[in-house]
Design an enzyme around this catalytic site. Structure first.
Site, PDB file in Angstrom:
ATOM      1  N   HIS A  66      33.842  41.485  53.105  1.00  9.77           N
ATOM      2  CA  HIS A  66      34.823  42.394  53.692  1.00  9.77           C
ATOM      3  C   HIS A  66      35.205  43.460  52.695  1.00  9.77           C
ATOM      4  O   HIS A  66      35.037  43.300  51.486  1.00  9.77           O
ATOM      5  CB  HIS A  66      36.063  41.636  54.170  1.00  9.77           C
ATOM      6  CG  HIS A  66      36.691  40.783  53.122  1.00  9.77           C
ATOM      7  ND1 HIS A  66      36.276  39.490  52.873  1.00  9.77           N
ATOM      8  CD2 HIS A  66      37.702  41.021  52.246  1.00  9.77           C
ATOM      9  CE1 HIS A  66      37.008  38.971  51.909  1.00  9.77           C
ATOM     10  NE2 HIS A  66      37.882  39.880  51.497  1.00  9.77           N
ATOM     11  N   CYS A 201      44.824  37.860  47.914  1.00 10.17           N
ATOM     12  CA  CYS A 201      43.562  38.338  47.364  1.00 10.17           C
ATOM     13  C   CYS A 201      43.611  39.866  47.321  1.00 10.17           C
ATOM     14  O   CYS A 201      44.505  40.477  47.906  1.00 10.17           O
ATOM     15  CB  CYS A 201      42.373  37.843  48.193  1.00 10.17           C
ATOM     16  SG  CYS A 201      42.300  38.481  49.878  1.00 10.17           S
TER      17      CYS A 201
END
Length: 701
Positions: A66, A201
């Site tokens: 991603h 993250c």
């Protein structure tokens, strides 16, 4: 909200190459071919860069590459079921199911919430089994749409539907907290261990939420209650302060800094990358449970002021104002500490006259063309100038992070601008406080209205900073800056005029403030008051700010040193074994001006430790001010002895305060008893080492 996936973005049982890079480039090309990205290469490069930082493979043969990319025009999912598996860094082997998540730079929170829901679904066996059993691309699209359709409805109807202001069920505290609560409801008999945690993250899309769910499930298996705050790209719902206060330990599964980490101050902590929360959640939970009863476990540093919010999580304006101001101070401190120590180093190397000509020395000379005074003088000039520039950020950083505390990231730019304007107007520290509040309120209110989707990406990066800067800085320039500057000048003149009894009284007040709450709001006010004037102080012309700094630092060193003296020398039998161990460590902490050494004592016995500390702090502050001790460093304790003027009297002041505090505490323990040490050892040792330790933070600024 448009569909995130369509059949042209799905491939079944296909060979896209033998490496993760091959697969990512193929899926990026698929996204670009669908018209959802302007450049396949740019999207692929961004995703590969993200993959290089940490693999996106997760247990179960799943990979979720991603990226946020400027080439992406709308949030998109591309899917591939691979004919041959490809390594993506998962601990249990290669991946055959790959979801690529492509997000534009300005993706709105609704889409981010939906994407996080999908990421969390990928660690469920039933969902991944359905993906492997799908016969056609349409089956995959339906599976995804069915998974996120409820989330779409919830995000669209969230506004005004909840009196409590809670976010959707898949938000940070929503799903993870609900799972923890469910575990608690099922507990019977003895108290179940209580844990809290944060996952985060760099992109805040996938691993943040998958780690949260994995950790909550692991805690339930191990008989503990765990509530997680996911600090991802979707709206963050902070953990209830009451839940944090009750927690026995903290888990940080993060690849970025934890926002408002000070809320967890003093709690035993287990840290690891967010991917470990996905790959090895049971191990992290076991480590947290062990840390909860280990007096030597690592603990969260910082100020726990946020934990003082109401148990309902709904703060009063006063509590919120305190949190905003202390956030600004906390972020300001590194500029002050580093800059102040560099200033002191410059004086040590080059003498006090360097303050007037450091810039000239650096302009006219270099390492290959040294000044007549030599290399040491040149290095001192460099240290002083760097420190001076660092100190120049003091007011701007204060204002910027006050605004950040109010309005999150959109408030940072207008806050920094307002702080710079406050310096320009001569409004100083007070102007920075006012400017930060104005910028934060402006950014918050400008960002509240619902705007068209095409405008959402511009709001946080252009529109909010522009309008909030105009409002806050305009008010400072046109209306408020002048009066605040006049007030600042009056306060400075008053301080410069203090001498004799007035200076001693000020020293007593500062000493009491430094010791009353050990890193809480009162302590922060005293410390901020000292560092705000540090750059304006000088040995010859204006020593008052330097005297205040010396008194504040000396008084802040008293509590840990006094606890060390009382528990390891004067009255060992009056303290538990855990306290005696903490006391041994407190010698070094106190000498370094880190009051963390006093926190276990104050948390376990505040009605005796705090008054004793305050008495000693007042003695130190009074002696330091009376003797005219100065400090050109804002931190470091005895280790910055070279920056202390009249070092002997400063040491005497600290020793006197330490002895007074230690003897006062011993007397209180002997004659104001709450139970024998033997009784306390058995019943409270674990609590003192775990839940109650560190409800306040160290006095590091």
């Amino acid at each position: 909200m448009s569909s995130l996936i369509s059949t042209d973005l799905v491939g079944l049982d296909e060979d896209l190459g033998g490496t993760s890079t091959d697969v990512i480039r193929a899926l990026a090309a698929r996204v670009a071919a669908s018209g959802r990205a302007g450049s396949a290469d740019t999207l692929a490069d961004d995703a590969i860069k993200r993959e290089a930082s940490v693999g996106t493979g997760v247990p179960g043969g799943i990979a979720i590459p991603h990226a946020r990319s400027a080439s992406v025009t709308e949030p998109t999912l591309a899917f591939s079921r691979l004919a041959r598996t490809v390594p993506f860094g998962a601990p249990d082997g290669d991946a055959d199911i790959v979801f690529m998540i492509a997000v534009p730079e300005g993706a709105d929170s609704d889409h981010m919430t939906v994407l996080s829901t999908l990421a969390r679904a990928l660690i469920r066996d039933d969902f991944t089994a359905a993906l492997r059993a799908a016969k056609t691309p349409a089956d995959i699209v339906k599976l995804v749409d069915d998974e996120v359709s409820g989330e779409v409805a919830e995000t669209r109807g969230a506004t005004g539907t909840s009196a409590s202001g809670a976010t959707s069920a898949s938000s940070a505290a929503g799903a993870a907290g609900a799972a923890g609560a469910a575990g608690a409801a099922g507990a019977a008999g003895a108290r179940r261990p209580k844990l809290v945690g944060v996952t985060a993250c760099p992109t805040g899309i996938a691993h943040t939420f998958m780690a949260a769910d994995a950790l909550v499930a692991a805690a339930k298996r191990l008989g503990a209650d765990l509530q997680i705050e996911t600090q991802g790209s979707a709206k963050v719902t902070p953990l209830d302060p009451a839940v944090i206060a009750e927690a026995d330990a903290v888990i940080f599964a993060v690849d970025v800094d934890v926002r408002d980490q000070s809320r967890f101050a003093g709690k035993p902590v287990v840290r690891g990358p967010v991917k470990r929360g996905v790959d090895a959640p049971d191990a992290m939970v076991r480590e947290a449970l062990a840390a909860a009863t280990d007096p030597d476990a690592a603990r969260v540093a910082g100020s726990a002021t946020a934990g003082e919010a109401s148990a309902q999580g709904k703060q009063s304006f006063g509590s919120s104002l305190k949190r905003w101001l202390l956030t600004g101070v906390s972020y300001m401190i590194p500029f002050v500490a580093g800059g102040g120590l560099l200033l002191a180093l410059g004086f040590l190397l080059s003498g006090y006259e360097i303050a007037g000509n450091a810039a000239t020395v650096l302009t006219d000379y270099s390492l290959t063309n040294l000044p007549p005074e030599g290399l040491q003088y040149f290095l001192g000039a460099a240290a002083f100038q760097i420190g001076n520039l660092s100190m120049g950020f003091l007011v701007a950083a204060l204002a910027g992070y006050i605004a950040y505390a109010i309005a999150d990231r959109p408030g940072i730019a207008p806050g920094f601008v307002a702080g710079a304007v406050a310096v320009f107007m001569g409004a100083g520290f007070i102007g920075g406080l006012v400017g930060g509040l104005l910028a934060g309120f402006a950014a918050y209110w400008i960002g509240r209205p619902t705007v068209p989707r095409w405008l959402r990406g511009l709001m946080p990066v252009v529109i909010i900073p522009l309008l909030a800067s105009i409002f806050a800085s305009g008010l400072l320039v046109l209306v408020l800056g002048g009066p605040i500057a006049a007030l600042t000048v009056a306060l400075t003149d008053f301080l410069n005029g203090l001498s004799g009894g007035g200076a001693i009284v000020l020293g007593i007040i500062l000493g009491l403030m430094m010791c009353i709450d050990l890193g809480g709001p009162v302590n922060k006010v005293a410390y901020s008051f000292a560092v705000a004037g540090l750059s304006a102080g000088s040995i010859g012309d204006n020593p008052a700010p330097l005297m205040i700094m010396a008194a504040v630092m000396g008084a802040g060193m008293v509590p840990p040193l006094a606890m060390a003296l009382a528990s390891t020398v004067l009255y060992r039998k009056g303290f538990t074994q855990v306290e005696r161990s903490n006391g041994a460590a407190a010698w070094l902490l106190g000498a370094s001006f880190i009051s963390e050494g006093a926190i276990p004592f104050a948390a376990a016995d505040p009605l005796r430790v705090i008054p004793a500390s305050m008495v000693g702090g007042a003695v130190t502050g009074a002696i330091s001010m009376a003797a005219g001790v100065t400090s050109q460093a804002p931190h470091g304790g005895f280790f910055v002895f070279f920056a202390i003027g009249n070092l002997g009297m400063w040491a005497l002041a600290i020793v006197a305060g330490t002895v007074v505090s230690a003897f006062t505490l011993v007397l209180l323990k002997r004659f104001v008893r709450r139970g024998t040490p033997a009784e306390v050892d058995a019943s409270t040792e674990a609590a003192e080492a775990g839940s109650v330790v560190g409800q306040r933070s160290p006095v590091v600024a």
